[in-house]
Write a protein that holds these residues in place. Structure first.
Motif, PDB file in Angstrom:
ATOM      1  N   ASN A  10       0.745  -1.096  -0.037  1.00 37.35           N
ATOM      2  CA  ASN A  10       0.009  -0.006  -0.120  1.00 37.35           C
ATOM      3  C   ASN A  10       0.723   0.926  -0.057  1.00 37.35           C
ATOM      4  O   ASN A  10       2.145   1.160   0.191  1.00 37.35           O
ATOM      5  CB  ASN A  10      -1.094   0.149   1.222  1.00 37.35           C
ATOM      6  N   GLU A  62      -7.176   3.489   0.047  1.00 41.52           N
ATOM      7  CA  GLU A  62      -7.583   2.375  -0.525  1.00 41.52           C
ATOM      8  C   GLU A  62      -9.212   2.672  -1.044  1.00 41.52           C
ATOM      9  O   GLU A  62      -9.960   3.027  -0.087  1.00 41.52           O
ATOM     10  CB  GLU A  62      -7.580   1.099   0.273  1.00 41.52           C
ATOM     11  N   ASP A 114      -5.263   0.733  -4.712  1.00 46.22           N
ATOM     12  CA  ASP A 114      -4.636   1.921  -3.784  1.00 46.22           C
ATOM     13  C   ASP A 114      -4.667   3.164  -4.902  1.00 46.22           C
ATOM     14  O   ASP A 114      -4.233   3.111  -6.028  1.00 46.22           O
ATOM     15  CB  ASP A 114      -2.948   1.421  -3.462  1.00 46.22           C
TER      16      ASP A 114
END
Length: 269
Positions: free
Chosen positions: A63, A219, A228
């Protein structure tokens, strides 16, 4: 002195004054534009560094991050695995083909090395007979300069570098060796960003002491999938014409990424 001469002198002085004013005005405008251009170039370079750091951070952690401290620590202390993907096609008992994909970890490098440097492979552009290299390990080369020479159909052809960088290594080819299109001949290492940059100031907009880039990472759901997104932008443009209400994307404050779309492109590109 008659009235005509007096008026002529007055008009001359006025004209000279107006001319000087216009020259100074034009010079001031040109100086201001040059300063804006210089500052925006520095901002773009910083945004490119932040973007590369975020991309590598996501590759390792899965992420993006909106935490500057986490991103800075990752650049300074993070590790990045060098992974090689291999695909093998096998024929099953009933005749169908199946792909088997394996991943091998070839080594570990620092996150900073992965972010600040990139490797360019120089592959043979055509089949031919090797004649010579035009650059040695350690040489700094530029895009478009001679890289190697192949004899193709009886004629020596000089191939040029497609990227710039320092020659990191080259294969052990001898004159007369056959070369197949795609064979690896050399590797270049390119320094993408200043290795001496103060990483502790990563979050700050160049040209200001206390203005930080706006950063957003999250997200979001797209087509029943969670993806993401990342956006980093300059909240205080030096160019007064850069405004959020501009319709054209490249006229908005400098930024990369988007809060709503899966992209890391910059609006200066």
């Amino acid at each position: 002195m008659n009235v005509t001469k007096i008026l002529s002198i007055v008009f001359l002085v006025a004209s000279l004054g107006m001319g000087a004013f216009l020259i100074n005005s034009v010079k001031s405008t040109m100086d201001e534009r040059a300063l804006i251009s210089e500052r925006e170039a520095a901002i773009i370079k910083k945004l490119q560094l932040i973007r590369e750091a975020e991309i590598v951070y996501q590759e390792v952690n899965g992420n993006y991050t909106s935490d500057w401290d986490k991103l800075i620590d990752f650049i300074e202390n993070g590790k990045f695995p060098i992974i090689q993907k291999k695909e093998r096609v096998v024929t099953l008992s009933y005749g169908a083909d199946s792909s088997i994909i394996t991943y091998d970890t070839l080594g570990i490098i620092t996150a900073k090395e992965r972010i600040f440097k990139t490797t360019h492979n120089v592959n043979a552009a055509n089949d031919g007979v090797f004649v010579r290299f035009e650059a040695a390990p350690g040489d700094n080369v530029v895009k478009g300069s001679p890289a190697y020479v192949l004899n193709q159909n009886g004629k020596n052809v000089t191939h040029k570098f497609k990227e710039s960088g320092k020659v990191k290594s080259r294969k052990r080819y001898q004159p007369g060796n056959n070369v197949t299109k795609g064979d690896l001949l050399m590797s270049l290492e390119e320094i993408k960003f200043d290795l001496n940059i103060d990483i502790s100031r990563l979050a700050y907009v160049p040209g200001y002491e206390d203005v930080k880039f706006d950063i957003y990472a999250d997200e979001i759901e797209r087509s029943n999938l969670f993806v993401d997104v990342i956006e980093v932008k300059n909240p205080k443009p030096f160019d007064p014409t850069r405004r959020e209400d501009n319709e054209s994307k490249n006229k908005k404050p400098l930024r990369f990424g988007s809060k709503t779309d899966v992209t890391t492109s910059g609006n200066w590109e």
